[in-house]
Design an enzyme around this catalytic site. Sequence first.
Site, PDB file in Angstrom:
ATOM      1  CG  HIS A 185      -2.125  -1.046   1.071  1.00  0.00           C
ATOM      2  ND1 HIS A 185      -2.737  -1.320   2.173  1.00  0.00           N
ATOM      3  CD2 HIS A 185      -2.413  -1.582   0.088  1.00  0.00           C
ATOM      4  CE1 HIS A 185      -3.644  -2.338   1.705  1.00  0.00           C
ATOM      5  NE2 HIS A 185      -3.485  -2.263   0.626  1.00  0.00           N
ATOM      6  NE  ARG A 216       0.775  -3.623 -14.995  1.00  0.00           N
ATOM      7  CZ  ARG A 216       1.157  -2.438 -15.281  1.00  0.00           C
ATOM      8  NH1 ARG A 216       0.582  -1.178 -14.793  1.00  0.00           N
ATOM      9  NH2 ARG A 216       2.474  -2.267 -15.912  1.00  0.00           N
ATOM     10  NE  ARG A 224      -2.274  -8.357 -17.242  1.00  0.00           N
ATOM     11  CZ  ARG A 224      -1.137  -8.034 -16.865  1.00  0.00           C
ATOM     12  NH1 ARG A 224      -0.052  -8.072 -17.337  1.00  0.00           N
ATOM     13  NH2 ARG A 224      -1.144  -7.713 -15.743  1.00  0.00           N
ATOM     14  CD  GLU A 282       2.679 -13.015 -19.468  1.00  0.00           C
ATOM     15  OE1 GLU A 282       3.171 -12.064 -19.118  1.00  0.00           O
ATOM     16  OE2 GLU A 282       1.222 -13.028 -19.730  1.00  0.00           O
ATOM     17  CG  ASN A 328       8.493  -6.458 -17.003  1.00  0.00           C
ATOM     18  OD1 ASN A 328       9.361  -5.991 -17.653  1.00  0.00           O
ATOM     19  ND2 ASN A 328       7.756  -5.616 -16.170  1.00  0.00           N
ATOM     20  CG  ASP A 329       5.927 -12.424 -16.051  1.00  0.00           C
ATOM     21  OD1 ASP A 329       6.590 -12.338 -15.096  1.00  0.00           O
ATOM     22  OD2 ASP A 329       4.467 -12.538 -15.999  1.00  0.00           O
ATOM     23  NE  ARG A 360      10.086  -8.113 -12.465  1.00  0.00           N
ATOM     24  CZ  ARG A 360       9.651  -7.153 -12.992  1.00  0.00           C
ATOM     25  NH1 ARG A 360      10.359  -6.087 -13.182  1.00  0.00           N
ATOM     26  NH2 ARG A 360       8.241  -7.021 -13.096  1.00  0.00           N
ATOM     27  CB  CYS A 386       2.943  -3.971 -22.571  1.00  0.00           C
ATOM     28  SG  CYS A 386       2.616  -5.540 -22.168  1.00  0.00           S
TER      29      CYS A 386
END
Length: 772
Positions: free
Chosen positions: A376, A483, A519, A621, A644-645, A655, A692
Site C-alpha cells: 500500500h 491491469r 488484460r 511471456e 518482464n516475465d 527478479r 508492454c
Amino acid sequence: MSPKSQQGAMLTTLKRIVQEMNQISALDTALFRLASRVKHTLGVDSCSIYLADYDTQEFILKATNGLHPDAVEQVRIGFSEGLIGLVGQREEPLNIVNAHNHPRFKHYPEVKEEKYNAFLGTPIINQRRVLGVITLQQSQMRRFSEDEEAFLVTLAAQLALEITNADIRGALTLSNSNDNIARQKNVRGIAGSPGLAIGKGVSPDKSINLKNWVVKRTQSPQEQIQLYRKGVEVTRGHVDALSNGLDDGIPDDVKSIFQLYHQLLDANSLGREVEEKIRQGWDAASSLKMVVEGYAARFQAMDDPYMQERAIDIVDLSDRILANILYEANGQKVTEKVITEASILVADEVSAPMLAEFPRDKLKGIISIRGSNNSHAAILARAMGVPAVMGCQNVTPALLEDKEILLDGYSGEVIVSPERNIKTEFIQLIDEESAITEKIDAEADKPCESVDGCRMSLYINAGLSAEVELNADQIGAGVGLYRTEIPFMLRERFPSEQEQVKLYREVLEAAPSLPITMRTLDVGGDKPLPYFPINEENPFLGWRGIRLTLDHPEIFLVQVRAMLRASVGLSNLQIMLPMISTVSEVQESKRLINQAFYEISDEIAESGETLNKPKLGIMLEVPSVLYQLPQLAKHVDFFSVGSNDLTQYLLAVDRNNTRVAGLYNSYHPAVLGALYDVVQKANQNQVPVTICGEIAGEPAGALLLMGMGYRRLSMNGFNLRKINWLIRKVTLDECKQLLSLALTSVSQEEVFVHLNQYLETKGLGGLIRAGA
C-alpha cells in the site's frame, strides 16, 4: 568413531559455532569468538580471519587465536602478496604441508608465525566477491584432511553471509581512520516508485508499540472496555483526517487503501475479540496485543507477500490504537518529531497512514525495510510522485536515522553517507533530470516520429487509477495494457459484475476514441489475492494467469461479461489473455468470450444499444509460445509481448529474489534475440504486435525495439513524454545499426557500452545518467 560419525559431529559443531556467532551483535567480537572455537574444535594451533579492504586493496587481519594479538588490525597484506593474497586471487582453498617453502610465502614479523608449517586457507566469498580469507595453521608438517578442508569451506560460506550483513548494517569497519566520518554504504532494495531523491533519514517514533507492551491484568473490565472503545474512536477520526488530508491529486481509488483500516476498526472485526479478552481479566492494551499478534502471526506465516503485508497494516493500526488508549488512560503521548529539512522517511514497514501524516513539503523519498512494490505504501508513493525503495534487507531504520541518503527509485539503490564526489554526481543527476524534463515537456504535443519519418505509437500501461492515469495529457495512442487485477487486489473479496462494469466503463469512457486493451485477471506469482490464497512452492511456474481463470470459468465469465457490458455503445475495448502457453488455452478462452458476448447481446437486444465484438489478443511471456506464433496467429487479432516475465523465464531468474536479481536483465543478448524473432514472425503472419514490459519505457530499450521493427510501445505514463522526445531526436537507420551491435554482443554489459556510446555521441547521455 566412524568417518560418518565424525562428519556428523563436525556438522553439529559447525551449526553451533554459526548460532553462537549470530547471537553476537558486534562482528569484531564474533570473529574472535569464531577463531577461538574453530581452533579448539579442530585441534589446530592457529585460526585467523582476514577481511578485504577494496579501498586499499589489502587483506586486514581482523581476528586470530594463535598469531600474536598485537598484529590484529596492524597487519595488512596486499591482494597480490603472500599466501593470503594467493588464496584471494585463486578463489579456492590452498592446503600446504610447509608454508615456508612455498614461493608465495611472505614473512610478516608482527604475526609471530615462525613456528607454524602446515597451512590451510579458504576464501570467504559472497556474490562472486572475495570478502576475506580464513586460515588454519599448525606447527606439525602435514596436509590438512579432506574433512578439515570441507569444514573450513562450509564455515567460510556461512561467514560470508554474516560479513555481508554486518557491512550493510554498518557493524563492520575496515578503515583505520580515527575521525567520525561515516563510511559510504550501498544498500540494494526493490524499486517502488520512480525518481531520484536526497535527504536526511527520518524514522517515526515507535516507542509506543504492542511488541514491547508487557501484558497486565485488570480488576475493572468495564472501564477497560470503555477505554478501548475510546481509543478506537480517536484512531478512526485520525485515519479519516489522514485520508481526507491527502492531496486533491490523489485519486479516490488510491485513497480507498484506508478502507481496510476502517474495516479493522469495525466492532465486528478486532473489537469483538479484544473486548472478550478484556472480560477474561486482561487490560485494554494487553487484550489488544494478544488479539493483534495472533492475527499478525497468521498473516506473516502465509507465503504470498500481499497477505504478509496485511500484517503491516494490522500492526500499524493497532499501535495507533495503543497510543490513544495510553493517552486516554494517563496522558502518555507519542513525541512528534519536528521535520525541518528535506527528509527520507525510513521505517521497518512504511504504512499508508505513516506516509500520509509526514509533512509533504519535506518528504523527498521513502525507504521501507520490508515490503514490496505492490504494498500500500508503494502504491500511494507512486500516486504522490514520491521516489521509493522497498525491501531493503539487512539494515535497520536506526542505522539510517539522521544519515544523509541518496535514493534511486528507478533502480532500487540507496547510498548512505555518500562520499563527496558521489553526492556531487547525484546532485548533477537530479539537475539533469530536471533540465531534461523541461525539454521533454516543451515538446510533449509533438508527434512521435523519428528524424527520418518512422512513426511510432506510444501507449500507456494502467490499472491503478483511471482518474489519474487516463488523462488526455499522458494517454498517448491509447492503453496498451490495463491491469484489471489491481482493483481486485485492493478489495477484500471478488468485485461483483456490476462493480466491475462501473470501473471498466469509467476507463473506456476516459478515451472513447482510443483503443483500451484490458488484460483479464492475472493473479498468482507475485500478484496474489488476499481473499483467494494460493500456496505453491514455485508460484511463478504454477497456477496463475489464464490457467487459474480457465479453471474457474465463473470468475472469467463474470469479468468478461463486465467488460462487454461496460463497452455497450462504444467500440474501443480490446481483450488480452495473460500467461498463454498453448493454443488450446486461446481456443477455450474464445469459446467463453463468445458465450458472454451472445449473452450480453441478448440482454440488450430490446434496448436498441449496440455491442461491438472486441478484438482479442494474447500476452507473449511464456517461452513456449515463441515457437507457436504461426498457429496462434490464426486465432487472435494482436500480440503483446510481456517482456518482464519473458525475461524472467528465459533467464531462469526471479527478479524479486535479491540473491539473483542482478542476473535479471532485459538487455541480455538472448532476450534481445527473442524479442527480435517475435516481431519478425508477427510481421510475417500479419499480426500487429505491441511490447508492454519495462524495456519499452526505457530510452535505450525503445531505440533497440524501434530498430527491431516494433512500432507500438506501451509503458508507464510518466515515461511517455520522455520516449516521445527521444524518438524525435534519432533516425531509424541509426537504431538498426545499434541493434546489430547489440545482437552480436556477448553480454548485457557490452550491449550497454554500445548504447551509452551512441547516446553520448547524440548528446542524449543525460537520459541514462538521470535514472532513466
